[in-house]
Design an enzyme around this catalytic site. Sequence first.
Site, mmCIF file in Angstrom:
data_model
loop_
_atom_site.group_PDB
_atom_site.id
_atom_site.type_symbol
_atom_site.label_atom_id
_atom_site.label_comp_id
_atom_site.label_asym_id
_atom_site.label_seq_id
_atom_site.Cartn_x
_atom_site.Cartn_y
_atom_site.Cartn_z
ATOM 1 N N HIS A 82 0.849 -1.201 0.000
ATOM 2 C CA HIS A 82 0.000 0.000 0.000
ATOM 3 C C HIS A 82 0.874 1.235 0.000
ATOM 4 O O HIS A 82 1.830 1.335 0.756
ATOM 5 C CB HIS A 82 -0.890 0.011 1.246
ATOM 6 C CG HIS A 82 -1.747 1.236 1.326
ATOM 7 N ND1 HIS A 82 -2.936 1.354 0.639
ATOM 8 C CD2 HIS A 82 -1.583 2.409 1.980
ATOM 9 C CE1 HIS A 82 -3.464 2.544 0.871
ATOM 10 N NE2 HIS A 82 -2.661 3.206 1.687
ATOM 11 N N ASP A 161 -14.999 2.754 7.556
ATOM 12 C CA ASP A 161 -13.941 3.706 7.194
ATOM 13 C C ASP A 161 -14.461 4.692 6.149
ATOM 14 O O ASP A 161 -14.168 5.880 6.210
ATOM 15 C CB ASP A 161 -12.710 2.962 6.670
ATOM 16 C CG ASP A 161 -11.701 3.948 6.088
ATOM 17 O OD1 ASP A 161 -11.192 4.775 6.857
ATOM 18 O OD2 ASP A 161 -11.475 3.918 4.863
ATOM 19 N N ARG A 168 -14.705 12.957 8.262
ATOM 20 C CA ARG A 168 -13.429 13.608 8.585
ATOM 21 C C ARG A 168 -13.072 14.649 7.527
ATOM 22 O O ARG A 168 -12.551 15.721 7.845
ATOM 23 C CB ARG A 168 -12.303 12.548 8.678
ATOM 24 C CG ARG A 168 -12.415 11.687 9.928
ATOM 25 C CD ARG A 168 -11.500 10.469 9.820
ATOM 26 N NE ARG A 168 -10.123 10.837 9.574
ATOM 27 C CZ ARG A 168 -9.236 10.085 8.925
ATOM 28 N NH1 ARG A 168 -9.580 8.893 8.462
ATOM 29 N NH2 ARG A 168 -8.012 10.506 8.743
ATOM 30 N N SER A 183 -7.442 3.955 9.376
ATOM 31 C CA SER A 183 -8.180 3.979 8.112
ATOM 32 C C SER A 183 -7.472 3.099 7.071
ATOM 33 O O SER A 183 -8.069 2.221 6.442
ATOM 34 C CB SER A 183 -8.279 5.436 7.643
ATOM 35 O OG SER A 183 -8.663 5.523 6.312
ATOM 36 N N LYS A 187 -8.527 -1.267 5.824
ATOM 37 C CA LYS A 187 -8.787 -1.765 4.461
ATOM 38 C C LYS A 187 -7.811 -2.888 4.106
ATOM 39 O O LYS A 187 -8.177 -3.875 3.467
ATOM 40 C CB LYS A 187 -8.671 -0.605 3.466
ATOM 41 C CG LYS A 187 -9.856 0.359 3.591
ATOM 42 C CD LYS A 187 -9.679 1.628 2.792
ATOM 43 C CE LYS A 187 -8.767 2.601 3.470
ATOM 44 N NZ LYS A 187 -8.926 4.002 3.136
HETATM 45 N N1 URA Z 1 -5.754 7.476 3.162
HETATM 46 C C1 URA Z 1 -6.657 6.699 3.785
HETATM 47 O O1 URA Z 1 -7.002 5.614 3.317
HETATM 48 N N2 URA Z 1 -7.170 7.126 4.955
HETATM 49 C C2 URA Z 1 -6.833 8.311 5.526
HETATM 50 O O2 URA Z 1 -7.326 8.623 6.594
HETATM 51 C C3 URA Z 1 -5.898 9.120 4.851
HETATM 52 C C4 URA Z 1 -5.362 8.671 3.670
#
Ligand code: URA
Length: 435
Positions: A82, A161, A168, A183, A187
Site C-alpha cells: 500500500h 472507514d 473527517r 483507516s 482496508k
Molecule cells: N488514506 C486513507 O485511506 N485514509 C486516511 O485517513 C488518509 C489517507
Amino acid sequence: MRAVDIIRKKRFGGELTDSEIGFLIAGLVDGTIPDYQISAWAMTVCYMGMSDKETAALTLAMANSGDTVDLSPISGVKVDKHSTGGVGDKTTLIVAPLVAACGVPVAKMSGRGLGHTGGTIDKLESIPGFRTELGRDDFFAQVDEIGVAVIGQSGNIAPADKKLYALRDVTATVESIPLIASSVMSKKIAAGADAILLDVKTGDGAFMKTPEDAVKLASAMVAIGSQVGRRTVAVISDMDQPLGRTIGNALEVREAIEVLRGEGPDDLREVSLVLASHMLVLGGVAEDTDSARSRLESAISSGEALRKFAAFVAAQGGDPGVAEDLSRLPQAPLRLPVPAAEEGYVLGIEAEAVGLAAMTLGAGRATKDDAIDYAVGIELAAKPGDFVREGDLLAMLYVRADDERSASAIQAVRASYRLGAERGPDRPLLHGIVQ
Ligand code: URA
C-alpha cells in the site's frame, strides 16, 4: 452505553475500551449514532490522540464492518502493498509482476484515484481490454496460476472507514495519525493478506510533509499490524517531487514497462526495487533484502519480470503486446513543450502542482463521476540537479487539444519548477524503514 459519555471520556484523556470503540463504529454504520457525535469524537481524537491498543481496536472494528476477504485458499504467503499516495507513483505496476516472478503471490485490491491522477486501477484500465472486475473464483485461480491478480476494491470493504472518512473530510479531522493509520490498515486487513508492505510518502506531494511525521504514521501502522498479527513493514520514501518522469495513466504504464525492461528512470527503479525486496523477505522467499535484490535484478535482466507482466495483462483480458510495443497504449494526439523561461539548476519540482496540472488535462478526476482521459499527461524532461538554459525543455505535455486547459497546464508546470544559480543538495529518495 451512550456516545456522549464516550466522547467525554476521550475528551478528558481516558483510554476507550474495545467495546466502547466497537459501540461507536457499530452506531456509525447502522446510523444509530448521529454524524455530529461521530464528528465530535473524531475531533477529540485529533487533540487527545489514541493509545496503540485503542488504535488497533478501531482498526479491527472498521475492518470487520463489511466484507473481509479470506485468501487462505491461495497457497504461499500473500503480501499486500500500500502506498499512502503520491504523484507519478506507479510502483504497484512494477512491483506486483516483479515479486510474482520471484515466487511471492500477489492477490491485490486497488483503488481508483480521486484528484491528481488516476489510481492503480485507472492506470491498468488504460491498457486496451484490461478488466479489473473479476469474480472471486477467477481472482483466486489467476493468482494460483500466474502468481498475480489486481482487481478493483469491492464496494463493501471497511464501510465504516468510508463513512468516517467522509465525515473527517468535511470536519477538518483527516490529519490525525491514529485516524489515518487505522483507516489505511482497516482496508488492508479486510483485504486478507498475511503480510503488508507500506510505502509511506513524505514531502510536498504527500500527506506527511516531513520525514518525522511520516515515521510517526509508519510506526502507528506497523504497531497495528503487530497487534493484529499481520507482519507489517513500512518504507518511508520521498514525494517532494514526482516519482519517475511521467504523470498520467498510459504514460505511467509505459514507464512501468520500461523499468520492467531494465530501463526507465533511476528513482522509480530504485524505489520499486526497495519495496519489492521487502516483499520478498515478508513473503519468505528471501533471507534478507540484499539477496532479495539480486533475485529481483536477475528477474528483470532475464526478461522474466516483463514476461510476468505480459501474462498478468493477458490473464485480465488486456493486450499483452503492450509489453513489447509501447505504441499499442493510448496515445495523445498532440504534444506541447514547456520551455524554461530562464536558465538555472532545477532545485525542485512541486509534486502537488504537477499532479493538479495533469488533472486539468484530464488525467485525474475532480469528482468521482468524472471520466479519465488515459492518454493525456505530463513527462518531466528536467529533474532536480539538471541545468537548463532559457528555452530548454522542462516538460512535455500530452494533450487532446491546444486549448485553454493546455495553456493553463503549461503555466502551472512551468511555475512548479524552482530554478537557482547553484546546484542544490540531493534530497534522499528513501528516508528510513520502520519494522
Ligand atoms: N488514506 C486513507 O485511506 N485514509 C486516511 O485517513 C488518509 C489517507
